[in-house]
Design a protein around this motif. Structure first.
Motif, PDB file in Angstrom:
ATOM      1  N   ASN A   1       0.649  -1.331   0.072  1.00 38.64           N
ATOM      2  CA  ASN A   1       0.151  -0.031   0.077  1.00 38.64           C
ATOM      3  C   ASN A   1       0.918   1.173  -0.044  1.00 38.64           C
ATOM      4  O   ASN A   1       0.340   2.272  -0.581  1.00 38.64           O
ATOM      5  CB  ASN A   1      -0.994  -0.120   1.173  1.00 38.64           C
ATOM      6  CG  ASN A   1      -2.126  -0.753   1.038  1.00 38.64           C
ATOM      7  OD1 ASN A   1      -2.754  -0.825  -0.292  1.00 38.64           O
ATOM      8  ND2 ASN A   1      -2.595  -1.387   1.896  1.00 38.64           N
ATOM      9  N   LEU A   2       2.046   1.377   0.493  1.00 38.22           N
ATOM     10  CA  LEU A   2       2.832   2.399   0.796  1.00 38.22           C
ATOM     11  C   LEU A   2       3.207   2.906  -0.787  1.00 38.22           C
ATOM     12  O   LEU A   2       3.026   4.114  -1.059  1.00 38.22           O
ATOM     13  CB  LEU A   2       3.947   2.340   1.716  1.00 38.22           C
ATOM     14  CG  LEU A   2       4.834   3.354   2.096  1.00 38.22           C
ATOM     15  CD1 LEU A   2       3.708   4.500   2.938  1.00 38.22           C
ATOM     16  CD2 LEU A   2       5.949   2.882   2.909  1.00 38.22           C
ATOM     17  N   PRO A   3       3.906   2.129  -1.436  1.00 37.65           N
ATOM     18  CA  PRO A   3       4.383   2.577  -2.746  1.00 37.65           C
ATOM     19  C   PRO A   3       3.165   3.193  -3.691  1.00 37.65           C
ATOM     20  O   PRO A   3       3.217   3.804  -4.436  1.00 37.65           O
ATOM     21  CB  PRO A   3       5.058   1.549  -3.491  1.00 37.65           C
ATOM     22  CG  PRO A   3       4.766   0.230  -2.657  1.00 37.65           C
ATOM     23  CD  PRO A   3       4.358   0.741  -1.322  1.00 37.65           C
ATOM     24  N   MET A   4       1.873   2.420  -3.414  1.00 41.04           N
ATOM     25  CA  MET A   4       0.827   2.668  -4.154  1.00 41.04           C
ATOM     26  C   MET A   4       0.222   3.822  -3.842  1.00 41.04           C
ATOM     27  O   MET A   4      -0.785   4.377  -4.551  1.00 41.04           O
ATOM     28  CB  MET A   4      -0.044   1.315  -4.267  1.00 41.04           C
ATOM     29  CG  MET A   4       0.286   0.063  -4.894  1.00 41.04           C
ATOM     30  SD  MET A   4       0.721   0.446  -6.596  1.00 41.04           S
ATOM     31  CE  MET A   4      -0.801   1.268  -7.029  1.00 41.04           C
ATOM     32  N   ALA A   5       0.527   4.454  -2.628  1.00 40.19           N
ATOM     33  CA  ALA A   5      -0.123   5.927  -2.171  1.00 40.19           C
ATOM     34  C   ALA A   5       1.015   6.861  -2.693  1.00 40.19           C
ATOM     35  O   ALA A   5       0.788   8.017  -3.306  1.00 40.19           O
ATOM     36  CB  ALA A   5      -0.303   5.672  -0.927  1.00 40.19           C
ATOM     37  N   VAL A   6       2.171   6.530  -2.397  1.00 38.78           N
ATOM     38  CA  VAL A   6       3.302   7.493  -2.412  1.00 38.78           C
ATOM     39  C   VAL A   6       3.484   7.751  -4.119  1.00 38.78           C
ATOM     40  O   VAL A   6       3.611   9.088  -4.578  1.00 38.78           O
ATOM     41  CB  VAL A   6       4.486   7.242  -1.704  1.00 38.78           C
ATOM     42  CG1 VAL A   6       5.737   8.397  -1.903  1.00 38.78           C
ATOM     43  CG2 VAL A   6       4.235   7.313  -0.249  1.00 38.78           C
ATOM     44  N   LEU A   7       3.804   6.776  -4.843  1.00 39.19           N
ATOM     45  CA  LEU A   7       4.258   7.111  -6.387  1.00 39.19           C
ATOM     46  C   LEU A   7       3.491   7.946  -7.109  1.00 39.19           C
ATOM     47  O   LEU A   7       3.398   8.456  -7.692  1.00 39.19           O
ATOM     48  CB  LEU A   7       4.692   5.614  -6.756  1.00 39.19           C
ATOM     49  CG  LEU A   7       5.870   5.085  -6.031  1.00 39.19           C
ATOM     50  CD1 LEU A   7       6.428   3.918  -6.777  1.00 39.19           C
ATOM     51  CD2 LEU A   7       7.308   6.186  -6.520  1.00 39.19           C
ATOM     52  N   PRO A   8       1.926   7.397  -7.020  1.00 45.14           N
ATOM     53  CA  PRO A   8       0.988   8.161  -7.967  1.00 45.14           C
ATOM     54  C   PRO A   8       0.832   9.402  -7.367  1.00 45.14           C
ATOM     55  O   PRO A   8       0.459  10.354  -8.182  1.00 45.14           O
ATOM     56  CB  PRO A   8      -0.356   7.257  -7.398  1.00 45.14           C
ATOM     57  CG  PRO A   8      -0.027   5.951  -7.240  1.00 45.14           C
ATOM     58  CD  PRO A   8       1.420   6.155  -6.354  1.00 45.14           C
ATOM     59  N   PHE A   9       0.933   9.801  -6.036  1.00 42.94           N
ATOM     60  CA  PHE A   9       0.768  11.243  -5.475  1.00 42.94           C
ATOM     61  C   PHE A   9       1.951  12.006  -6.148  1.00 42.94           C
ATOM     62  O   PHE A   9       1.612  13.194  -6.792  1.00 42.94           O
ATOM     63  CB  PHE A   9       1.015  11.150  -4.060  1.00 42.94           C
ATOM     64  CG  PHE A   9       1.023  12.560  -3.253  1.00 42.94           C
ATOM     65  CD1 PHE A   9      -0.069  13.282  -3.137  1.00 42.94           C
ATOM     66  CD2 PHE A   9       2.363  12.986  -2.923  1.00 42.94           C
ATOM     67  CE1 PHE A   9      -0.243  14.412  -2.724  1.00 42.94           C
ATOM     68  CE2 PHE A   9       2.274  14.074  -2.595  1.00 42.94           C
ATOM     69  CZ  PHE A   9       1.255  15.046  -2.381  1.00 42.94           C
ATOM     70  N   LEU A  10       3.143  11.346  -6.168  1.00 44.27           N
ATOM     71  CA  LEU A  10       4.297  12.261  -6.298  1.00 44.27           C
ATOM     72  C   LEU A  10       4.233  12.677  -7.909  1.00 44.27           C
ATOM     73  O   LEU A  10       4.692  13.610  -8.428  1.00 44.27           O
ATOM     74  CB  LEU A  10       5.774  11.524  -5.982  1.00 44.27           C
ATOM     75  CG  LEU A  10       5.927  11.350  -4.443  1.00 44.27           C
ATOM     76  CD1 LEU A  10       7.247  10.515  -4.362  1.00 44.27           C
ATOM     77  CD2 LEU A  10       6.148  12.818  -4.076  1.00 44.27           C
ATOM     78  N   THR A  11       4.138  11.285  -8.698  1.00 41.95           N
ATOM     79  CA  THR A  11       3.749  11.380 -10.123  1.00 41.95           C
ATOM     80  C   THR A  11       2.782  12.507 -10.732  1.00 41.95           C
ATOM     81  O   THR A  11       3.084  13.305 -11.537  1.00 41.95           O
ATOM     82  CB  THR A  11       3.642  10.019 -10.656  1.00 41.95           C
ATOM     83  OG1 THR A  11       4.524   9.181 -10.433  1.00 41.95           O
ATOM     84  CG2 THR A  11       3.489   9.924 -12.255  1.00 41.95           C
ATOM     85  N   ALA A  12       1.551  12.329  -9.902  1.00 42.93           N
ATOM     86  CA  ALA A  12       0.623  13.127 -10.431  1.00 42.93           C
ATOM     87  C   ALA A  12       0.836  14.558 -10.221  1.00 42.93           C
ATOM     88  O   ALA A  12       0.469  15.579 -11.150  1.00 42.93           O
ATOM     89  CB  ALA A  12      -0.985  12.671 -10.031  1.00 42.93           C
ATOM     90  N   THR A  13       1.375  14.858  -9.114  1.00 41.40           N
ATOM     91  CA  THR A  13       1.629  16.325  -8.763  1.00 41.40           C
ATOM     92  C   THR A  13       2.726  16.862  -9.564  1.00 41.40           C
ATOM     93  O   THR A  13       2.570  17.788 -10.187  1.00 41.40           O
ATOM     94  CB  THR A  13       2.053  16.280  -7.217  1.00 41.40           C
ATOM     95  OG1 THR A  13       0.919  15.738  -6.354  1.00 41.40           O
ATOM     96  CG2 THR A  13       2.297  17.565  -6.718  1.00 41.40           C
ATOM     97  N   ALA A  14       3.718  16.182  -9.713  1.00 39.32           N
ATOM     98  CA  ALA A  14       4.924  16.665 -10.752  1.00 39.32           C
ATOM     99  C   ALA A  14       4.540  16.607 -12.023  1.00 39.32           C
ATOM    100  O   ALA A  14       4.789  17.708 -12.524  1.00 39.32           O
ATOM    101  CB  ALA A  14       6.045  15.574 -10.426  1.00 39.32           C
ATOM    102  N   LEU A  15       3.816  15.831 -12.458  1.00 41.96           N
ATOM    103  CA  LEU A  15       3.294  15.860 -13.882  1.00 41.96           C
ATOM    104  C   LEU A  15       2.422  17.127 -13.966  1.00 41.96           C
ATOM    105  O   LEU A  15       2.588  17.838 -15.090  1.00 41.96           O
ATOM    106  CB  LEU A  15       2.469  14.504 -14.333  1.00 41.96           C
ATOM    107  CG  LEU A  15       2.272  14.248 -15.783  1.00 41.96           C
ATOM    108  CD1 LEU A  15       3.565  14.210 -16.455  1.00 41.96           C
ATOM    109  CD2 LEU A  15       1.610  13.022 -15.882  1.00 41.96           C
ATOM    110  N   TYR A  16       1.415  17.280 -13.140  1.00 45.58           N
ATOM    111  CA  TYR A  16       0.505  18.320 -13.330  1.00 45.58           C
ATOM    112  C   TYR A  16       1.323  19.891 -13.534  1.00 45.58           C
ATOM    113  O   TYR A  16       1.236  20.697 -14.211  1.00 45.58           O
ATOM    114  CB  TYR A  16      -0.452  18.469 -12.280  1.00 45.58           C
ATOM    115  CG  TYR A  16      -1.554  19.472 -12.522  1.00 45.58           C
ATOM    116  CD1 TYR A  16      -2.733  19.138 -13.465  1.00 45.58           C
ATOM    117  CD2 TYR A  16      -1.495  20.652 -12.024  1.00 45.58           C
ATOM    118  CE1 TYR A  16      -3.549  20.203 -13.769  1.00 45.58           C
ATOM    119  CE2 TYR A  16      -2.391  21.802 -12.497  1.00 45.58           C
ATOM    120  CZ  TYR A  16      -3.516  21.303 -13.288  1.00 45.58           C
ATOM    121  OH  TYR A  16      -4.245  22.481 -13.505  1.00 45.58           O
TER     122      TYR A  16
END
Length: 194
Positions: free
Chosen positions: A68-83
């Motif tokens: 669960n940890l990487p599945m919360a952290v990685l999408p958060f960081l990726t979507a924020t940085a991408l936007y």
């Protein structure tokens, strides 16, 4: 609404926009600063949902926190940085002055970065866990792709609402950010003309 005179460089335009950012209404400043974090938060939630769906599909019980940890952290960081990279920064630097482009970019980041990416990330993670703990029958060599598609089909159907919500939220955010940019451009370039 094209900025300044022909003599202004991109760097000068970006500097002028950033200097006047504090003159925007407080609500616009906050939305511009924190909007991508909300989109990232939704992406993290989508990652947790996708992870849960794949865990159920593959009968994985072990390593709940570790998955669960990487599945919360990685999408958060990726979507924020991408936007920030494709919408916020181009707006603040004066490189994006098309409202439709802002909407489309926001929608794509929301749907792909905040919906599809977490699902694609959850598949290999849970496939590896299922293989390690022998919780689901593993495919024969050469049929892994077919197996992944078959496992993903019901997950994709359940995640459709998440993709749509993320797309709508990204579109809304892109729209609001463009409105803030238009106000910022008006503040900046009306002063320039005086």
């Amino acid at each position: 609404e094209q900025k300044g005179g022909p003599g202004l460089s991109r760097a000068a335009i970006a500097e002028m926009l950033l200097k006047n950012f504090e003159k925007l209404p407080d609500s616009d400043q906050k939305l511009f600063s924190y909007g991508p974090l909300y989109l990232g938060g939704n992406a993290a939630f989508a990652g947790l949902i996708a992870n849960s769906l794949y865990r159920r599909a593959l009968n994985v019980q072990a390593a709940r926190i570790a998955s669960n940890l990487p599945m919360a952290v990685l999408p958060f960081l990726t979507a924020t940085a991408l936007y920030n990279a494709v919408v916020s920064q181009p707006l603040l630097s004066g490189d994006l002055n098309c409202p439709t482009c802002s909407l489309i970019r926001g929608a794509l980041v929301g749907a792909v970065g905040g919906g599809v990416y977490p699902m694609l990330l959850a598949l290999p993670l849970n496939f590896g866990l299922a293989s390690r703990y022998s919780t689901a029958p593993m495919p024969e060599k050469g049929t892994i792709l077919r197996y992944c598609v078959d496992v993903s089909r019901p997950v994709f159907k359940k995640m459709r609402a998440v993709f749509l919500l993320q797309g709508f939220f990204g579109t809304y955010l892109g729209s609001r950010h463009f409105e803030s940019y238009a106000k910022l451009a008006q503040i900046t370039f009306s002063k320039e003309e005086e």
